[in-house]
Design an enzyme around this catalytic site. Structure first.
Site, mmCIF file in Angstrom:
data_model
loop_
_atom_site.group_PDB
_atom_site.id
_atom_site.type_symbol
_atom_site.label_atom_id
_atom_site.label_comp_id
_atom_site.label_asym_id
_atom_site.label_seq_id
_atom_site.Cartn_x
_atom_site.Cartn_y
_atom_site.Cartn_z
ATOM 1 N N GLU A 127 -1.753 -2.408 -5.284
ATOM 2 C CA GLU A 127 -0.493 -2.977 -5.936
ATOM 3 C C GLU A 127 -0.963 -3.668 -7.242
ATOM 4 O O GLU A 127 -0.143 -3.594 -8.277
ATOM 5 C CB GLU A 127 -0.003 -4.127 -4.964
ATOM 6 C CG GLU A 127 1.327 -4.716 -5.596
ATOM 7 C CD GLU A 127 1.794 -5.954 -4.836
ATOM 8 O OE1 GLU A 127 1.765 -5.906 -3.530
ATOM 9 O OE2 GLU A 127 2.510 -6.866 -5.429
ATOM 10 N N SER A 223 -5.655 -3.950 4.693
ATOM 11 C CA SER A 223 -4.050 -4.553 4.419
ATOM 12 C C SER A 223 -4.401 -5.858 3.984
ATOM 13 O O SER A 223 -4.831 -6.951 4.722
ATOM 14 C CB SER A 223 -3.440 -4.655 5.912
ATOM 15 O OG SER A 223 -2.366 -5.385 5.968
#
Ligand code: SF4
Length: 313
Positions: A127, A223
């Site tokens: 991201e 994650s």
């Protein structure tokens, strides 16, 4: 062990549900293979399941045969990736979470208004790479309070701070407070960049930490939001482990434990939670109780599949 406390909310967020649905719909509509740039979401089980259905995961678009269909992951991509797909005449469906797109749009809005942009986030996360790519070389990445103390800008009155969507709420507050002390006119987005799902899951794990002696966070090692859940539990003073699934549980962890808290990252399927709960029942848990903090009802619409019919232009 007497009880299992299951966090609510936990597991899939609206952005992850949407991204998985996009890949499944593309497989149904166009048939395999469907190429996906990067892991669609950061969860090993989700990726393996989609791979079994015909998705092919690649690191870069130059691995995708010309003219094929490629899906961008929920974490977002830099504009240069869109250019690469055009050059290869790829058909594209963008599964970027709308809350990540919001951060990308903020980069442009505030750059246009003459602000220096500081992004709080984790280096090398997909991201962050995508967001930084919106203005290559013009966004400064801050990962810690120390970075926030050291960062330099041309005009201290025109500084904007944006954040990765899956950070620790508490750590980020500290970093932003440091920036605000240094730049009293620091601009922030109208609505938090740390997304609702991240905030809710961290609040829920804090509540679990108050009631449990041990917390199991189900999620994959890459994650971001899963790792933050472990940290939040540990900072609250409760032992916590990150597990991909039930097979990672060490029976020794349960020795002398009265209540085990269970939560799941935003990219973790519910079936993995139920398997862990079942394991804990088999290992002596008599009660299973949900510790609910807030109720979520966020849904995102699907993108247009019309773009997938012809190469990007
Ligand atoms: Fe979107 Fe938040 Fe889910 Fe990431 S964790 S996909 S930003 S809703």
């Amino acid at each position: 062990m007497t009880e299992v406390l299951v966090a609510g909310p936990r597991g899939f967020c609206a952005g992850v549900e949407r991204a998985i649905e996009i890949v499944e719909m593309a497989l149904n509509l166009y048939g395999p293979p469907v190429y996906v740039r990067k892991e669609i979401v950061h969860n090993r089980h989700v990726v393996e399941e989609l791979r079994a259905k015909g998705a092919i995961f690649v690191e870069a678009v130059d691995e995708v045969p010309e003219g094929s269909l490629v899906i961008f992951s929920a974490h977002g991509v830099a504009p240069v990736v869109h250019e690469e797909t055009r050059a290869r005449r790829l058909r594209v469906i963008d599964a970027t979470c709308p809350l990540v797109t919001k951060v990308h749009l903020e980069v442009h809005r505030f750059m246009k208004a003459g602000y220096s942009i500081i992004l709080v986030g984790h280096k090398d996360h997909d991201e962050v790479i995508g967001t930084m790519g919106e203005a290559p070389g013009k966004i400064q990445l801050v990962t810690s309070v120390e970075d926030a103390e050291a960062v330099q800008v041309p005009n201290p009155d025109k500084v904007m701070v944006l954040t990765q969507t899956t950070l620790s709420v508490d750590d980020t507050r500290e970093i932003v407070a440091t920036l605000r002390r240094r730049f009293p006119r620091l601009a922030t987005p109208p609505k938090d960049d740390i997304c609702y799902a991240t905030q809710n899951r961290q609040a829920a794990v804090k509540e679990l930490a108050r009631q449990a002696d041990l917390i199991l966070v189900i999620g994959s090692a890459n994650s971001s939001n899963a790792n933050r859940l472990v940290e939040v539990a540990q900072v609250a003073g409760t032992r916590a482990h990150l597990i991909d699934d039930v097979r990672d549980i060490s029976p020794a962890w349960l020795n002398g434990v009265r209540a085990v808290g269970v939560t799941a990252a935003a990219s973790t399927p519910e079936v993995l939670v139920q398997q862990v709960v079942e394991y804990l029942r088999e290992h002596g848990a008599r009660d299973v109780r949900e510790v609910a903090t807030v109720k979520e009802d966020v849904r995102f619409g699907l993108p247009s599949f019309a773009d997938a019919a012809s190469p990007a232009s």
